[in-house]
Design a protein around this motif. Sequence first.
Motif, short mmCIF file in Angstrom:
data_model
loop_
_atom_site.label_atom_id
_atom_site.label_comp_id
_atom_site.label_asym_id
_atom_site.label_seq_id
_atom_site.Cartn_x
_atom_site.Cartn_y
_atom_site.Cartn_z
N LEU A 88 5.91 46.98 -17.54
CA LEU A 88 6.49 48.27 -17.20
C LEU A 88 7.49 48.62 -18.29
CD1 LEU A 88 7.08 47.72 -13.37
CD2 LEU A 88 5.09 48.68 -14.52
N THR A 89 7.38 49.81 -18.86
CA THR A 89 8.14 50.13 -20.07
C THR A 89 9.17 51.24 -19.89
OG1 THR A 89 6.42 51.67 -20.79
CG2 THR A 89 6.23 49.39 -21.55
N SER A 90 9.21 51.88 -18.70
CA SER A 90 10.15 52.97 -18.51
C SER A 90 10.38 53.18 -17.03
CB SER A 90 9.59 54.26 -19.14
OG SER A 90 8.43 54.68 -18.44
N ILE A 91 11.42 53.95 -16.70
CA ILE A 91 11.69 54.28 -15.31
C ILE A 91 10.53 55.05 -14.67
CG2 ILE A 91 13.19 55.57 -13.75
CD1 ILE A 91 14.44 53.02 -14.71
N PRO A 92 9.96 56.07 -15.35
CA PRO A 92 8.78 56.73 -14.77
C PRO A 92 7.62 55.76 -14.55
CG PRO A 92 9.71 58.10 -16.51
CD PRO A 92 10.43 56.78 -16.57
N ASP A 93 7.48 54.77 -15.43
CA ASP A 93 6.45 53.76 -15.29
C ASP A 93 6.67 52.95 -14.02
OD1 ASP A 93 4.10 52.74 -16.33
OD2 ASP A 93 5.09 51.21 -17.55
N VAL A 94 7.92 52.62 -13.74
CA VAL A 94 8.25 51.88 -12.53
C VAL A 94 7.92 52.70 -11.30
CG1 VAL A 94 10.12 50.87 -11.18
CG2 VAL A 94 10.01 50.45 -13.64
N ARG A 95 8.25 54.00 -11.34
CA ARG A 95 7.93 54.86 -10.20
C ARG A 95 6.43 54.92 -9.97
NH1 ARG A 95 11.15 59.85 -8.00
NH2 ARG A 95 9.93 60.19 -6.11
N SER A 96 5.67 55.06 -11.04
CA SER A 96 4.20 55.09 -10.92
C SER A 96 3.69 53.79 -10.32
CB SER A 96 3.56 55.33 -12.29
OG SER A 96 3.87 56.61 -12.77
N VAL A 169 2.13 40.20 -10.16
CA VAL A 169 3.38 39.49 -9.83
C VAL A 169 4.50 39.81 -10.82
CG1 VAL A 169 4.44 37.20 -9.82
CG2 VAL A 169 2.38 37.61 -8.48
N ALA A 170 4.21 39.80 -12.10
CA ALA A 170 5.26 40.06 -13.10
C ALA A 170 5.83 41.46 -12.94
CB ALA A 170 4.70 39.87 -14.51
N GLN A 171 4.97 42.45 -12.72
CA GLN A 171 5.43 43.82 -12.56
C GLN A 171 6.21 43.97 -11.25
OE1 GLN A 171 2.38 42.87 -13.31
NE2 GLN A 171 1.72 43.93 -15.17
N THR A 172 5.74 43.29 -10.22
CA THR A 172 6.44 43.34 -8.93
C THR A 172 7.83 42.76 -9.06
OG1 THR A 172 4.33 43.16 -7.74
CG2 THR A 172 6.33 42.66 -6.51
N ARG A 173 7.95 41.62 -9.72
CA ARG A 173 9.26 41.00 -9.91
C ARG A 173 10.20 41.94 -10.68
NH1 ARG A 173 7.68 36.57 -11.55
NH2 ARG A 173 8.15 35.29 -9.72
N PHE A 174 9.69 42.53 -11.74
CA PHE A 174 10.50 43.44 -12.55
C PHE A 174 10.98 44.63 -11.73
CE2 PHE A 174 11.02 47.13 -15.32
CZ PHE A 174 11.83 46.62 -16.32
N SER A 175 10.08 45.21 -10.94
CA SER A 175 10.45 46.41 -10.17
C SER A 175 11.46 46.06 -9.08
CB SER A 175 9.20 47.06 -9.56
OG SER A 175 8.58 46.22 -8.61
N ILE A 176 11.31 44.90 -8.43
CA ILE A 176 12.26 44.49 -7.40
C ILE A 176 13.65 44.32 -8.02
CG2 ILE A 176 12.93 42.63 -5.83
CD1 ILE A 176 9.96 42.14 -5.32
#
Length: 236
Positions: A88-96, A169-176
């Motif tokens: 995930l590279t940006s806040i909009p990316d996290v929202r998506s 899992v990696a993206q989930t951990r980052f977003s949490i």
Amino acid sequence: MKTSSADRLLSDQAYEALLALLGTDEFAAGMRLPAENALAERFGVSRPVLRQALARLRAEGRIQSRKGSGHFVDQPRPQASMVSFGQLTSIPDVRSFLEFRCSVEGEIAARAAQHHTDEDMALIVERRQDFERALLAGASGVDEDIAFHLAIAQASGNRFFSMTMQALVAQTRFSIELVRSLADRSRAQRHDEVCREHAAIVDGIASRDARVARDAMLAHLHGGISRLFGAPPPAA
């Protein structure tokens, strides 16, 4: 039915022992596994403990179940075929990403409500309790939170849901972690909200009501979006 720490350890050991045998001459691709009684006796565990190990192997696509015929060793999958979702590279990316999770995990929860076994339900409850214990001990609870969602995916009975969640899992951990670092709520308030949301998900799945389970999961994930962006959650 509660899964104890000792049972979880035995299940992990049975899983590792079975995993080491898959692909050998004894358990080659396409071969039928011995009956559950025989496997439980071989590994020195109870049948409920063995079933947890088998469920994990099914979720990973290493074995498959055929109704009335038992468990069979699946064909090995090349590592190159595994999906990589990237960072995930940006806040909009996290929202998506969070919106994507709403679509996927809402359906996962619905299917878990319809298809879970007693062992699946016990594992979901245990993972929820692990998360709450971690928070009470002052730990982040991130790994326990992820494990809770993975247990629900496993309970869906569809290995593709489980494999997708494993790949995320990696993206989930980052977003949490991002939600926690940027949320405008206090730590205590945020933890209280998440624990209530998890409880509603567990109740929905246990009720075997797909709509209730789906709505509870969506409320939880929309809550994460709201905690991060300060906006009302989108309509279900």
